[in-house]
Scaffold this motif. Structure first.
Motif, PDB file in Angstrom:
ATOM      1  N   THR A  57       4.055  14.403  13.011  1.00 42.66           N
ATOM      2  CA  THR A  57       4.910  14.968  14.051  1.00 42.66           C
ATOM      3  C   THR A  57       4.089  15.816  15.010  1.00 42.66           C
ATOM      4  O   THR A  57       3.146  16.493  14.610  1.00 42.66           O
ATOM      5  CB  THR A  57       6.029  15.810  13.413  1.00 42.66           C
ATOM      6  OG1 THR A  57       6.924  14.938  12.725  1.00 42.66           O
ATOM      7  CG2 THR A  57       6.800  16.619  14.440  1.00 42.66           C
ATOM      8  N   VAL A  58       4.478  15.790  16.292  1.00 38.99           N
ATOM      9  CA  VAL A  58       3.833  16.614  17.320  1.00 38.99           C
ATOM     10  C   VAL A  58       4.842  17.631  17.843  1.00 38.99           C
ATOM     11  O   VAL A  58       5.908  17.260  18.344  1.00 38.99           O
ATOM     12  CB  VAL A  58       3.318  15.757  18.495  1.00 38.99           C
ATOM     13  CG1 VAL A  58       2.710  16.648  19.574  1.00 38.99           C
ATOM     14  CG2 VAL A  58       2.308  14.732  18.012  1.00 38.99           C
ATOM     15  N   PHE A  59       4.505  18.910  17.712  1.00 35.99           N
ATOM     16  CA  PHE A  59       5.258  19.985  18.344  1.00 35.99           C
ATOM     17  C   PHE A  59       4.546  20.350  19.641  1.00 35.99           C
ATOM     18  O   PHE A  59       3.373  20.743  19.619  1.00 35.99           O
ATOM     19  CB  PHE A  59       5.319  21.218  17.444  1.00 35.99           C
ATOM     20  CG  PHE A  59       6.136  21.043  16.198  1.00 35.99           C
ATOM     21  CD1 PHE A  59       7.478  21.375  16.176  1.00 35.99           C
ATOM     22  CD2 PHE A  59       5.554  20.552  15.038  1.00 35.99           C
ATOM     23  CE1 PHE A  59       8.234  21.232  15.019  1.00 35.99           C
ATOM     24  CE2 PHE A  59       6.287  20.401  13.877  1.00 35.99           C
ATOM     25  CZ  PHE A  59       7.635  20.741  13.866  1.00 35.99           C
TER      26      PHE A  59
ATOM     27  N   GLY B 154       9.777  14.114  10.030  1.00 38.36           N
ATOM     28  CA  GLY B 154       8.693  13.148   9.996  1.00 38.36           C
ATOM     29  C   GLY B 154       8.676  12.234  11.195  1.00 38.36           C
ATOM     30  O   GLY B 154       9.735  11.867  11.727  1.00 38.36           O
ATOM     31  N   ASP B 155       7.468  11.877  11.663  1.00 37.27           N
ATOM     32  CA  ASP B 155       7.256  10.881  12.722  1.00 37.27           C
ATOM     33  C   ASP B 155       8.106  11.187  13.953  1.00 37.27           C
ATOM     34  O   ASP B 155       8.874  10.346  14.424  1.00 37.27           O
ATOM     35  CB  ASP B 155       7.551   9.481  12.183  1.00 37.27           C
ATOM     36  CG  ASP B 155       6.611   9.111  11.049  1.00 37.27           C
ATOM     37  OD1 ASP B 155       5.471   8.731  11.328  1.00 37.27           O
ATOM     38  OD2 ASP B 155       7.025   9.240   9.868  1.00 37.27           O
ATOM     39  N   SER B 156       7.933  12.393  14.477  1.00 39.56           N
ATOM     40  CA  SER B 156       8.787  12.895  15.547  1.00 39.56           C
ATOM     41  C   SER B 156       7.974  13.588  16.627  1.00 39.56           C
ATOM     42  O   SER B 156       6.830  13.990  16.404  1.00 39.56           O
ATOM     43  CB  SER B 156       9.822  13.881  14.975  1.00 39.56           C
ATOM     44  OG  SER B 156      10.652  13.254  14.031  1.00 39.56           O
TER      45      SER B 156
ATOM     46  N   VAL C 284       4.683  22.314   3.509  1.00 41.19           N
ATOM     47  CA  VAL C 284       3.944  21.079   3.223  1.00 41.19           C
ATOM     48  C   VAL C 284       3.703  20.376   4.555  1.00 41.19           C
ATOM     49  O   VAL C 284       4.623  19.806   5.144  1.00 41.19           O
ATOM     50  CB  VAL C 284       4.711  20.167   2.250  1.00 41.19           C
ATOM     51  CG1 VAL C 284       3.952  18.865   2.020  1.00 41.19           C
ATOM     52  CG2 VAL C 284       4.971  20.886   0.938  1.00 41.19           C
ATOM     53  N   ILE C 285       2.472  20.460   5.038  1.00 37.24           N
ATOM     54  CA  ILE C 285       2.114  19.881   6.333  1.00 37.24           C
ATOM     55  C   ILE C 285       1.287  18.630   6.067  1.00 37.24           C
ATOM     56  O   ILE C 285       0.128  18.704   5.652  1.00 37.24           O
ATOM     57  CB  ILE C 285       1.328  20.886   7.192  1.00 37.24           C
ATOM     58  CG1 ILE C 285       2.056  22.234   7.254  1.00 37.24           C
ATOM     59  CG2 ILE C 285       1.099  20.308   8.575  1.00 37.24           C
ATOM     60  CD1 ILE C 285       3.449  22.171   7.839  1.00 37.24           C
ATOM     61  N   LYS C 286       1.883  17.491   6.297  1.00 33.37           N
ATOM     62  CA  LYS C 286       1.243  16.215   5.970  1.00 33.37           C
ATOM     63  C   LYS C 286       0.343  15.731   7.105  1.00 33.37           C
ATOM     64  O   LYS C 286       0.283  16.331   8.180  1.00 33.37           O
ATOM     65  CB  LYS C 286       2.321  15.179   5.651  1.00 33.37           C
ATOM     66  CG  LYS C 286       3.140  15.520   4.403  1.00 33.37           C
ATOM     67  CD  LYS C 286       4.154  14.434   4.104  1.00 33.37           C
ATOM     68  CE  LYS C 286       4.900  14.696   2.809  1.00 33.37           C
ATOM     69  NZ  LYS C 286       5.892  13.636   2.505  1.00 33.37           N
ATOM     70  N   ALA C 287      -0.320  14.619   6.853  1.00 34.20           N
ATOM     71  CA  ALA C 287      -1.308  14.077   7.783  1.00 34.20           C
ATOM     72  C   ALA C 287      -0.690  13.736   9.141  1.00 34.20           C
ATOM     73  O   ALA C 287       0.496  13.426   9.253  1.00 34.20           O
ATOM     74  CB  ALA C 287      -1.968  12.839   7.182  1.00 34.20           C
ATOM     75  N   ASN C 288      -1.560  13.783  10.167  1.00 36.02           N
ATOM     76  CA  ASN C 288      -1.204  13.413  11.536  1.00 36.02           C
ATOM     77  C   ASN C 288      -0.107  14.304  12.108  1.00 36.02           C
ATOM     78  O   ASN C 288       0.776  13.841  12.831  1.00 36.02           O
ATOM     79  CB  ASN C 288      -0.812  11.935  11.621  1.00 36.02           C
ATOM     80  CG  ASN C 288      -1.957  11.024  11.270  1.00 36.02           C
ATOM     81  OD1 ASN C 288      -3.070  11.205  11.758  1.00 36.02           O
ATOM     82  ND2 ASN C 288      -1.713  10.062  10.390  1.00 36.02           N
ATOM     83  N   THR C 289      -0.202  15.591  11.778  1.00 37.77           N
ATOM     84  CA  THR C 289       0.710  16.582  12.325  1.00 37.77           C
ATOM     85  C   THR C 289      -0.037  17.460  13.310  1.00 37.77           C
ATOM     86  O   THR C 289      -1.153  17.900  13.047  1.00 37.77           O
ATOM     87  CB  THR C 289       1.315  17.449  11.208  1.00 37.77           C
ATOM     88  OG1 THR C 289       2.140  16.627  10.376  1.00 37.77           O
ATOM     89  CG2 THR C 289       2.160  18.579  11.778  1.00 37.77           C
ATOM     90  N   VAL C 290       0.603  17.707  14.449  1.00 39.41           N
ATOM     91  CA  VAL C 290       0.059  18.601  15.473  1.00 39.41           C
ATOM     92  C   VAL C 290       1.096  19.683  15.742  1.00 39.41           C
ATOM     93  O   VAL C 290       2.241  19.386  16.093  1.00 39.41           O
ATOM     94  CB  VAL C 290      -0.250  17.851  16.778  1.00 39.41           C
ATOM     95  CG1 VAL C 290      -0.691  18.829  17.867  1.00 39.41           C
ATOM     96  CG2 VAL C 290      -1.309  16.791  16.549  1.00 39.41           C
TER      97      VAL C 290
ATOM     98  N   GLU D 121       8.849  20.608   5.032  1.00 37.82           N
ATOM     99  CA  GLU D 121       7.999  19.410   4.955  1.00 37.82           C
ATOM    100  C   GLU D 121       7.917  18.751   6.322  1.00 37.82           C
ATOM    101  O   GLU D 121       8.941  18.371   6.900  1.00 37.82           O
ATOM    102  CB  GLU D 121       8.578  18.425   3.940  1.00 37.82           C
ATOM    103  CG  GLU D 121       7.784  17.138   3.797  1.00 37.82           C
ATOM    104  CD  GLU D 121       8.470  16.115   2.899  1.00 37.82           C
ATOM    105  OE1 GLU D 121       7.935  15.000   2.769  1.00 37.82           O
ATOM    106  OE2 GLU D 121       9.547  16.435   2.340  1.00 37.82           O
ATOM    107  N   VAL D 122       6.697  18.617   6.832  1.00 37.19           N
ATOM    108  CA  VAL D 122       6.472  18.036   8.153  1.00 37.19           C
ATOM    109  C   VAL D 122       5.331  17.036   8.063  1.00 37.19           C
ATOM    110  O   VAL D 122       4.298  17.312   7.448  1.00 37.19           O
ATOM    111  CB  VAL D 122       6.112  19.125   9.192  1.00 37.19           C
ATOM    112  CG1 VAL D 122       5.848  18.489  10.555  1.00 37.19           C
ATOM    113  CG2 VAL D 122       7.216  20.167   9.294  1.00 37.19           C
TER     114      VAL D 122
END
Length: 334
Positions: free
Chosen positions: A190-192, A205-207, A170-176, A186-187
């Motif tokens: 977050t930016v990897f 989340g938010d990481s 589950v890849i939520k909004a504003n994930t890179v 579940e992510v």
């Protein structure tokens, strides 16, 4: 066309995420800071400026750019932000990067919900029952990505080359998700940076996550206090900062490893090279190269650390450069 150079802001910028990379290599949207400047200017830098010789050698090895002492041309200094400031700017940066990115040929076989743009590279493998939700933002999937069955991806979202999403992610909004990552569970928000593993179930989340990080199965972070109040972050020196945000997850430096079912509290900073294998929550903050078990905390033996780092990187066909190893050893000795 005139030459220009990019200035490294030093290791204190977004500490610890710039310990082992240039400040301008940090990813703060779909692109890194430098990639975005290059896209805006239309030309590559002639080199970079760095005050620390060892750090300059490391950055040159990573980027292929020349470290220049006396640049003859414009020197660009990028904006200074905090770790949580990256989270503040992430929706805008990501949306702009998605908008300006080159389009891929459309793929009609995908299950898409919404009207925003979707770009899935022709080499990407998309298993059955994958849903792309572009109701509130675009989605980009780059070269050689594999998305396993049952995954749901919500835009805006950017998935970098050679990455893999596990079944039912589950890849939520504003994930890179930067290049060469393995992501599951579940992510969101977050930016990897790249080359990271969070392949199993667990919430993140938010990481901001550095390179060569491995989060063990069930590792989960909190990004919201039970009081719904403002989150305070302690830096690696213990100084407290008000973030002005009610959602802040964790900030994890390069080469951090967590054991199964690790719990990470809101606003936790984990320093480069920490190894966490305890049944209690991660200390806030966690020092660089801390070896944490239920038996206590001690320094990670640097020879063992370097051996493990080389092994991990070789699995992705990457060699630990001598200058980066020297930088690691210098960090561990401080």
């Amino acid at each position: 066309m005139s030459k220009w150079y990019i200035k490294d802001a030093g290791s204190t910028f977004l500490e610890p995420l710039s310990d082992l990379r240039a400040s301008f290599e940090c990813r703060n949207g779909g692109l890194t800071i430098l990639e975005r400047i290059v896209a805006e200017r239309g030309t590559e830098p002639a080199g970079f400026v760095c005050a620390d010789p060892l750090r300059g050698e490391m950055i040159s090895a990573r980027t292929g750019l020349l470290c220049v002492d006396n640049p003859e041309g414009e020197v660009i200094e990028h904006e200074q932000v905090t770790l949580w400031g990256v989270l503040d700017a992430l929706p805008e940066n990501l949306s702009r990067d998605l908008e300006l990115a080159d389009a891929y040929e459309s793929r009609e076989e995908l299950t898409v919900v919404g009207e925003h743009r979707i770009d899935v590279h022709g080499s990407a493998i998309v298993f059955p029952n994958v849903v792309f939700d572009v109701t509130n933002g675009a989605i980009r999937v780059e070269e050689n990505v594999t998305i396993k069955a049952g995954t749901v991806i919500t835009g805006p979202c950017w998935i970098g080359r050679d990455s893999t999403l596990s079944e039912q992610s589950v890849i939520k909004a504003n994930t890179v998700i930067g290049p060469v990552c393995k992501i599951g569970g579940e992510v969101g928000g977050t930016v990897f940076q790249g080359y990271a593993n969070k392949v199993h179930d667990g919430h993140l989340g938010d990481s901001l996550i550095g390179e060569w990080v491995n989060l063990g199965a069930g590792t989960t972070n909190s990004n919201l206090l039970n009081t719904y109040g403002e989150i305070i972050v302690k830096d690696l020196n213990g100084k407290r900062y008000k973030t002005g945000r009610s959602y802040v997850g964790c900030f994890i430096g390069d080469h951090v490893k967590t054991a199964i079912c690790t719990r990470i509290m809101t606003g936790t900073i984990i320093g480069t090279g920490a190894m966490i294998a305890s049944s209690t929550p991660v200390p806030t903050p966690t020092a660089r190269f801390a070896w944490i078990t239920d038996g206590g905390t001690r320094p990670y033996n640097i020879e063992k650390f370097v051996t493990v780092a080389k092994t991990v990187m070789q699995r992705r066909n990457v060699v630990l450069h001598d200058s980066t190893e020297s930088a690691i050893r210098q960090l561990a000795s401080e």
